[in-house]
Scaffold this motif. Structure first.
Motif, PDB file in Angstrom:
ATOM      1  N   LEU A 190       0.930  -1.105   0.031  1.00  0.00           N
ATOM      2  CA  LEU A 190      -0.002   0.094   0.041  1.00  0.00           C
ATOM      3  C   LEU A 190       0.889   1.258  -0.078  1.00  0.00           C
ATOM      4  N   TYR A 191       2.237   1.284   0.132  1.00  0.00           N
ATOM      5  CA  TYR A 191       2.891   2.128   0.136  1.00  0.00           C
ATOM      6  C   TYR A 191       3.081   2.756  -1.214  1.00  0.00           C
ATOM      7  N   LEU A 192       2.942   2.008  -2.129  1.00  0.00           N
ATOM      8  CA  LEU A 192       2.875   2.293  -3.485  1.00  0.00           C
ATOM      9  C   LEU A 192       1.862   3.544  -3.822  1.00  0.00           C
ATOM     10  N   LEU A 193       0.878   3.567  -2.985  1.00  0.00           N
ATOM     11  CA  LEU A 193      -0.237   4.320  -3.125  1.00  0.00           C
ATOM     12  C   LEU A 193       0.101   5.745  -2.273  1.00  0.00           C
ATOM     13  N   GLY A 194       1.316   5.724  -1.515  1.00  0.00           N
ATOM     14  CA  GLY A 194       1.678   6.843  -0.848  1.00  0.00           C
ATOM     15  C   GLY A 194       1.895   6.493   0.808  1.00  0.00           C
ATOM     16  N   PRO A 195       2.484   7.476   1.374  1.00  0.00           N
ATOM     17  CA  PRO A 195       2.850   6.996   2.737  1.00  0.00           C
ATOM     18  C   PRO A 195       1.667   6.900   3.919  1.00  0.00           C
ATOM     19  N   ARG A 196       0.820   7.707   3.596  1.00  0.00           N
ATOM     20  CA  ARG A 196      -0.147   7.839   4.649  1.00  0.00           C
ATOM     21  C   ARG A 196      -1.185   6.733   4.599  1.00  0.00           C
ATOM     22  N   ILE A 197      -1.387   6.062   3.281  1.00  0.00           N
ATOM     23  CA  ILE A 197      -2.287   4.924   2.967  1.00  0.00           C
ATOM     24  C   ILE A 197      -1.385   3.953   3.500  1.00  0.00           C
ATOM     25  N   GLY A 198      -0.076   3.704   2.936  1.00  0.00           N
ATOM     26  CA  GLY A 198       0.757   2.535   3.431  1.00  0.00           C
ATOM     27  C   GLY A 198       1.008   2.250   5.122  1.00  0.00           C
ATOM     28  N   ALA A 199       0.977   3.437   5.567  1.00  0.00           N
ATOM     29  CA  ALA A 199       1.016   3.532   7.150  1.00  0.00           C
ATOM     30  C   ALA A 199      -0.300   3.001   7.709  1.00  0.00           C
ATOM     31  N   TRP A 200      -1.329   3.306   7.041  1.00  0.00           N
ATOM     32  CA  TRP A 200      -2.755   2.912   7.874  1.00  0.00           C
ATOM     33  C   TRP A 200      -2.916   1.379   7.565  1.00  0.00           C
ATOM     34  N   GLY A 201      -2.453   0.894   6.265  1.00  0.00           N
ATOM     35  CA  GLY A 201      -2.666  -0.567   5.999  1.00  0.00           C
ATOM     36  C   GLY A 201      -1.663  -1.426   6.851  1.00  0.00           C
ATOM     37  N   TYR A 202      -0.364  -1.005   6.999  1.00  0.00           N
ATOM     38  CA  TYR A 202       0.683  -1.570   7.897  1.00  0.00           C
ATOM     39  C   TYR A 202       0.082  -1.812   9.346  1.00  0.00           C
ATOM     40  N   ASN A 203      -0.116  -0.537   9.920  1.00  0.00           N
ATOM     41  CA  ASN A 203      -0.474  -0.248  11.225  1.00  0.00           C
ATOM     42  C   ASN A 203      -1.845  -1.424  11.463  1.00  0.00           C
ATOM     43  N   LEU A 204      -2.887  -1.351  10.625  1.00  0.00           N
ATOM     44  CA  LEU A 204      -4.027  -2.000  10.849  1.00  0.00           C
ATOM     45  C   LEU A 204      -3.399  -3.533  10.900  1.00  0.00           C
ATOM     46  N   SER A 205      -2.440  -4.061   9.969  1.00  0.00           N
ATOM     47  CA  SER A 205      -2.131  -5.702  10.127  1.00  0.00           C
ATOM     48  C   SER A 205      -1.219  -5.709  11.284  1.00  0.00           C
ATOM     49  N   HIS A 206      -0.471  -4.898  11.867  1.00  0.00           N
ATOM     50  CA  HIS A 206       0.465  -5.019  12.923  1.00  0.00           C
ATOM     51  C   HIS A 206       0.241  -4.268  14.181  1.00  0.00           C
ATOM     52  N   SER A 207      -1.291  -4.284  14.444  1.00  0.00           N
ATOM     53  CA  SER A 207      -1.809  -3.995  15.757  1.00  0.00           C
ATOM     54  C   SER A 207      -2.503  -5.270  16.348  1.00  0.00           C
ATOM     55  N   TYR A 208      -2.137  -5.127  17.668  1.00  0.00           N
ATOM     56  CA  TYR A 208      -2.923  -6.529  18.231  1.00  0.00           C
ATOM     57  C   TYR A 208      -4.298  -6.515  18.432  1.00  0.00           C
TER      58      TYR A 208
END
Length: 118
Positions: A43-61
């Motif tokens: 998702l970082y290919l779509l920009g840092p804000r969207i990439g961070a959102w996707g990463y954080n969603l999948s790496h949150s407990y």
């Protein structure tokens, strides 16, 4: 404080692996699930804000613990296995010092800046 959070991540990884060895769904599925949790980095290919959102969603407990609770509470056993894989992956990342991402970029995490940008 970062070292404490890394040790905490290592403990989560260790406990998740022990639990998976007892209640998991096979080690092949574990490896696939473990690696699949990095797919949101695309998702970082779509920009840092969207990439961070996707990463954080999948790496949150939050999602991982929901799977664990539902799986252990009588839901499909696969949910328990998914929750254990998910918590193991988050623990692994935290043990390496990789934290939740900032919209500033992939190297900026809640545990500090990664790589050469330190």
């Amino acid at each position: 404080m970062k070292r404490i959070l890394q040790l905490e991540g290592l403990a989560v990884l260790w406990v998740s692996l022990l639990a998976y060895s007892r209640w998991g769904a096979g080690w092949g599925g574990f490896v696939l699930g473990f690696l699949a949790l990095d797919a949101p980095l695309l998702l970082y290919l779509l920009g840092p804000r969207i990439g961070a959102w996707g990463y954080n969603l999948s790496h949150s407990y939050v999602g991982a613990l929901l799977c664990l609770a539902l799986g252990a509470g009588g839901g499909p056993p696969l949910l328990l296995a998914v929750g254990l894989i998910w918590t193991a992956r988050i623990g692994f990342d935290r043990a390496l010092g990789w934290g939740l991402k900032s919209a500033r970029g992939v190297a900026f995490t809640h545990l500090g800046v990664l790589g050469s940008r330190r």
